[in-house]
Design a protein around this motif. Sequence first.
Motif, PDB file in Angstrom:
ATOM      1  N   PHE A  93       0.833  -1.201   0.000  1.00  0.00           N
ATOM      2  CA  PHE A  93       0.000   0.000   0.000  1.00  0.00           C
ATOM      3  C   PHE A  93       0.868   1.252   0.000  1.00  0.00           C
ATOM      4  N   ILE A  97       0.882   4.452  -3.009  1.00  0.00           N
ATOM      5  CA  ILE A  97       0.283   5.763  -2.790  1.00  0.00           C
ATOM      6  C   ILE A  97       1.300   6.846  -3.096  1.00  0.00           C
ATOM      7  N   HIS A 143      -6.785  12.283   1.788  1.00  0.00           N
ATOM      8  CA  HIS A 143      -6.366  11.091   1.059  1.00  0.00           C
ATOM      9  C   HIS A 143      -7.316  10.928  -0.124  1.00  0.00           C
ATOM     10  N   THR A 170      -2.455  12.885  -0.222  1.00  0.00           N
ATOM     11  CA  THR A 170      -1.875  11.698  -0.830  1.00  0.00           C
ATOM     12  C   THR A 170      -2.852  11.176  -1.876  1.00  0.00           C
ATOM     13  N   ASP A 172      -4.262   7.738  -4.071  1.00  0.00           N
ATOM     14  CA  ASP A 172      -4.416   6.300  -3.921  1.00  0.00           C
ATOM     15  C   ASP A 172      -5.089   5.743  -5.170  1.00  0.00           C
ATOM     16  N   CYS A 174      -6.008   2.775  -5.401  1.00  0.00           N
ATOM     17  CA  CYS A 174      -6.928   1.752  -4.882  1.00  0.00           C
ATOM     18  C   CYS A 174      -6.605   0.356  -5.404  1.00  0.00           C
ATOM     19  N   GLY A 190     -10.244   4.296   3.640  1.00  0.00           N
ATOM     20  CA  GLY A 190      -9.023   4.907   3.122  1.00  0.00           C
ATOM     21  C   GLY A 190      -8.245   5.726   4.128  1.00  0.00           C
ATOM     22  N   VAL A 194      -3.912   5.346   5.662  1.00  0.00           N
ATOM     23  CA  VAL A 194      -2.814   6.297   5.588  1.00  0.00           C
ATOM     24  C   VAL A 194      -2.425   6.847   6.955  1.00  0.00           C
TER      25      VAL A 194
END
Length: 342
Positions: A93, A97, A143, A170, A172, A174, A190, A194
Motif C-alpha cells: 500500500f 500511494i 487522502h 496523498t 491512492d 486503490c 481509506g 494512511v
Amino acid sequence: MLLFKQRSNIRTGLGVYPMGWGFLIFTCGFFSGIACVACLARPAFWRETAPASGKKVVRKSGEWSRFSRAAIQFRCALVTLFRSYGEHHLSNFRDQIGGIDSIQVDGKDVILVACDDVYFDRFAVPLLQSMNQLPETFVTHIHLMRPSSATIDAVTRLGDSLNNIQVSYTTDACNAAFPGNLDYIYYAAGRFLVAPYLLERGARRILAIDVDSTMIKSPWPIIDGLPQEMTVGFVFREDKKNAWQKILANAVLLKNDLSAKTFSNRFARALLVNLGRRQRFCVDQIVPYYLVRLSSSAIRSRIRGLPANIMAVGKTDDAAFWTVKGRAKWQTSSPDQALITA
C-alpha cells in the motif's frame, strides 16, 4: 481383479511413492472440501436456519453473515497476534500511494479525511471552507481515491487560497481493493490506511473524520480536556447489539505514542487483509470493534470513547462538527444547506 490391484507411482522431489486408491480418494475429498469452503467464503452464501421449521431465514439487507463475521474476526486475531501478518499488504500500500514522503506534519495536530472526486467537490471543499472561517489555523490531510488531474489541481489551488488552512494530500490508485467489491467499501477505510504514515511523519495527534462534515468550532480544545492516558478514541455505541454497529468511524482519534501507533498499524493491516477479499459491506467499523476486543489490557486501557460533542449528526449547540447522513446530504445544493433543512 487386475484393475483393482493395479497401482501407479507418483514422483515427487523427495523420491518415488506408490499412489493407490486410498490416495486418490483422499485427494478427491481434500479438494472437494476446499471447494465447499470457497463457496462458504462468499458473504452472501450463509443463511441461518430456523430450528423449528427448518426453513431458511431471509436475512435483512445490511446484515453480516456469521461466516463473514468469523472470517473477519479470525483475520483480526492474526493481525493482533503476529506483527508480520498483513505487513506485506501495508508495505505494498505504501509503495502505491503518492505524496506520503512530502508531508510536513511533524509536531502538528492533523484533521484527516478521504474522498474521491465526487466527494471532494461535494463535501471536502465546503469542509475546508468552514474551517477557514474560524480564527484558528488547521492542518488538514486529504487522502484522494483515484483522483483526476483536475482534482489534484483543485487541491493545490484550494490550499493556496485558504489563509487558515495547511493542506496536504496523498493519492491512492486503490490497487489494494478487491476488484469485485463496490468502491465505497474501500473508500470508507481509506483514511485509516494512511494514518500510520502520518504518525510516522510526526503528526502529534490525528482526528480522522467523515469528509461529509462541517466544522463549527475547533475540536482540539475538546480533545485537550480528555484524560492524558487516552491515546485512541472511538465513538462507541454500547447500546447496539451487532458487532458492526458497536463503533462509529465518523471520528477517530490517534495520538503519537506507542500504543496508538501499534493500534493504528494493526487497524491498517486488518483493513487491508479484509479489503483484499470479497466483501458485501464496509469493514471500517466492524474491524476496529474486533481489534479493540482482541487487544491486550495495556492497549485497551488507552482506548476510550470520544465525547458526543466531537461529531454531531445534525445540529447541536456545542459540537465541533456537524454532519448529515443518508439521503439528506444529497437533497440540497450544499452540506450547509442540508444541515439547515435537517
